[in-house]
Scaffold this active site. Structure first.
Site, PDB file in Angstrom:
ATOM      1  CE  LYS A 137      -3.590   2.109   2.868  1.00 53.37           C
ATOM      2  NZ  LYS A 137      -4.440   1.944   4.053  1.00 53.37           N
ATOM      3  CD  GLU A 154       9.487  -5.801   7.314  1.00 50.84           C
ATOM      4  OE1 GLU A 154       9.189  -4.694   6.807  1.00 50.84           O
ATOM      5  OE2 GLU A 154       9.253  -6.093   8.497  1.00 50.84           O
ATOM      6  N   GLY A 201      -4.842  -2.075   5.452  1.00 45.09           N
ATOM      7  CA  GLY A 201      -4.020  -3.181   4.949  1.00 45.09           C
ATOM      8  C   GLY A 201      -4.630  -4.548   5.223  1.00 45.09           C
ATOM      9  NE  ARG A 202      -6.246  -4.334  11.454  1.00 49.22           N
ATOM     10  CZ  ARG A 202      -5.633  -3.152  11.592  1.00 49.22           C
ATOM     11  NH1 ARG A 202      -4.530  -2.913  10.935  1.00 49.22           N
ATOM     12  NH2 ARG A 202      -6.133  -2.222  12.384  1.00 49.22           N
ATOM     13  CD  GLU A 248      -1.601  -4.869  12.050  1.00 48.08           C
ATOM     14  OE1 GLU A 248      -0.370  -4.791  12.114  1.00 48.08           O
ATOM     15  OE2 GLU A 248      -2.211  -5.087  10.982  1.00 48.08           O
ATOM     16  CG  HIS A 262      -2.604 -36.230  17.134  1.00 46.91           C
ATOM     17  ND1 HIS A 262      -2.753 -37.536  17.535  1.00 46.91           N
ATOM     18  CD2 HIS A 262      -3.602 -35.987  16.252  1.00 46.91           C
ATOM     19  CE1 HIS A 262      -3.794 -38.064  16.904  1.00 46.91           C
ATOM     20  NE2 HIS A 262      -4.324 -37.141  16.119  1.00 46.91           N
ATOM     21  CE  LYS A 294       6.044  -0.742  10.218  1.00 43.32           C
ATOM     22  NZ  LYS A 294       5.119   0.078   9.451  1.00 43.32           N
TER      23      LYS A 294
END
Ligand code: G6Q
Length: 561
Positions: free
Chosen positions: A218, A224, A279-280, A365, A396, A524
């Site tokens: 965005k 990253e 974003g999410r 978030e 398990h 950040k």
């Protein structure tokens, strides 16, 4: 509750926890906290008929919850008091409900299938939304049809999506969920981590002349993503391609045209979206491009239509029948009145294996917040720690704690009735396990039942006395079960929108902004400060712990590069 208080102290005084409904729920929870679900079912044998709902091809059973009609009605009072209905209308109306970023929240516009205009600051955004969708349709048809070719004239065989967080988790989850609809011959890969392992191992599996890179960001400034994008471009050029070939192999999804151009991507190959898409919440936008390339535009449209159907349900259905509202209130019940701190997402569907990760971001978030809309610290718990993984694997591993641990962990079991494969026995086993787990969590097994069972199994009295207490399950552990008739684009779209709106409603109740994420900023900022210190040594004033960690890394780094 009329949320028009403006100062810190007023905010605290007007906390939802001081309201009438909240106090009534505390009183109710004190009276009812030890009521066992078994008794609720015994008292009301038709409970599951009333505590369930069918939404198109999705069946929701919420009867295995520690609540009765009185509790549900108090939770609905809380929703009324928090003006949830008004909050919902404000979101759809495009009000700037993301107050810390002064933005509307309109991911619902991205999947608006109606003719209704959606106004952002008096401008209808629907023409722009449709225009991007139509460009995506054309582009994806060209790639999937082999008409969009790489620089040596070959069709695209691999798509590598480079993005992180909201520009990664949604597309990855949906692409995997809809694998049964994927076009064979076109592989879609996802790279997100700044750990160089992620990009380098992906690049080892693809050929430069048949690979399309989507740089999904965005902001187009995320460290990253940009580092991985540059690594991909360097690799591409090292494989014999030229700068002029980049345009055939790199496209961008972003809101930042200038940065896209600066990176060297032709802005004709950029698919835009808008700052009113968080974003999410962005998989419905051009961020969904890898999904479209995988399953085709028609299937993507069905995904959008499924989400739109849930949006319509959410905005039009009275609170007491409104599925996102019901799920939200049940979550609030456990967190604020029964002390739950986490919530498990347990998809009994391998294709939904990324769903817990996706929902982890969506929920944590959005609602991992400590400050209310008026700037006061909240005096109650907000969003839970959300976690999970596909069944039956978890059985398990960590299910031991769900059954006999000391924490209360409400869970959502999600399963698909009709599989996308022919292994009928596998599927029956999967479904049986899913249904058995929620039943076991609810019923438990008393000491008497355990003793009886052990006696029937031939154990002697001494052994029974010694072992029976370890084999007791107190039960009364709540869960919802969501059954999808089939894992198809439409039902998946509805399911995801159901969770999005659940999260929003909880945010309304907790009086927090579910649409910002200031909590990720500090880390950040410190990462950029520490980066040079890995070479130059720790800065003056850095605390001893971080200082020693930096010094240890420096002293142990192999100086081979
Ligand atoms: C989501 C967050 C965050 C964001 C990533 C990637 O709501 O804002 O996860 O999606 O940090 O950001 P860009 O898309 O700007 O690279």
């Amino acid at each position: 509750m009329d949320n028009n208080y403006t100062t810190y102290d007023e905010g605290l005084m007007n906390s939802v926890a001081t309201g009438r409904a909240w106090r009534a729920l505390i009183a109710y929870s004190e009276k009812n906290k030890s009521v066992h679900m078994q008794n609720l079912f015994a008292r009301d044998p038709d409970r599951a008929k009333r505590y369930s709902a069918l939404f198109e091809d999705i069946y929701l059973d919420y009867s295995k919850n520690r609540i009765d009609d009185e509790g549900m009605s108090l939770l609905l009072d809380l929703a009324q008091e928090c003006d949830v209905a008004k909050g919902i209308q404000r979101m759809f109306a495009g009000e700037h409900i993301n107050i810390t970023e002064d933005r509307p929240v309109l991911h619902t516009a991205l999947r608006n299938r109606s003719d209704r205009a959606v106004l952002v600051d008096e401008t209808d955004v629907m023409p722009a939304v449709r225009k991007v969708l139509s460009r995506i349709e054309k582009f994806s048809n060209a790639v999937r049809g082999g008409r969009w070719q790489g620089h040596t004239g070959k069709a695209i065989s691999d798509v590598v999506n480079i993005g992180i967080g909201g520009s990664h988790l949604g597309p990855q989850m949906v692409t995997e969920a809809l694998q049964a609809y994927a076009q064979s011959g076109l592989r879609v890969h996802f790279v997100s981590n700044i750990d160089g392992v992620d990009i380098s191992r992906t690049l080892q599996t693809v050929n430069a002349d048949t690979t399309l890179f989507i740089i999904a960001s965005k902001s187009f400034t995320t460290q990253e993503t940009m580092t991985n994008a540059h690594a991909a471009r360097d690799w591409f050029l090292q494989q014999g391609a030229t700068e002029a070939d980049v345009a055939r192999h790199f496209v961008a999804v972003s809101t930042n045209r200038n940065e896209v151009a600066r990176f060297g991507i032709d802005t004709d190959n950029m698919f835009g979206f808008w700052n009113w898409v968080g974003g999410r919440y962005s998989l419905w936008s051009a961020i969904g491009l890898p999904i479209v390339l995988s399953v085709g535009f028609a299937r993507f449209s069905e995904l959008l239509a499924g989400a739109h159907a849930m949006d319509e349900h959410f905005r039009r259905t009275p609170l007491e029948q409104n599925l996102p509202v019901i799920l939200a209130l049940l979550g609030v019940w456990y967190i604020n009145f029964l002390g739950a701190r986490s919530h498990a997402i347990l998809p009994y569907a391998e294709h939904l294996r990324w769903l817990p990760d996706y929902l982890q971001q969506a929920d944590m978030e959005s609602n991992g917040k400590q400050t209310n809309l008026h700037g006061s610290f909240v005096d109650y718990q907000t969003g839970p720690v959300l976690w999970g993984s596909p069944g039956s694997n978890g059985q398990h591993a960590y299910f031991q704690l769900l059954h006999q641990g000391t924490h209360l962990v409400p869970a959502d079991f999600i399963a698909v009735v009709n599989p996308s494969h022919d292994l009928a026995t596998h599927h029956e086993l999967l479904l049986a396990n899913c249904l058995a787990q929620s039943e076991a969590l609810m019923l438990g097994r008393t000491l008497e039942q355990t003793t009886e069972q052990m006696r029937a199994d031939g154990y002697d009295d001494d052994t029974i006395q010694r072992l029976a207490p370890h084999r007791v399950f107190d039960g009364n552990r709540p869960s919802n079960t969501i059954l999808l008739r089939q894992l198809e684009p439409r039902s998946l779209g509805s399911l995801l929108a159901l969770y999005e709106h659940k999260i929003f409603v909880q945010g309304l109740i907790w009086d927090i902004n579910s649409f910002d994420q200031w909590g990720v900023e500090l880390g950040k900022q410190l990462a950029s400060e520490i980066l040079p210190e890995l070479n130059e040594g720790p800065a003056q004033g850095r605390n001893t712990s971080t200082r020693l960690l930096i010094e240890y890394c420096r002293s142990q780094t192999d100086k081979k590069h």
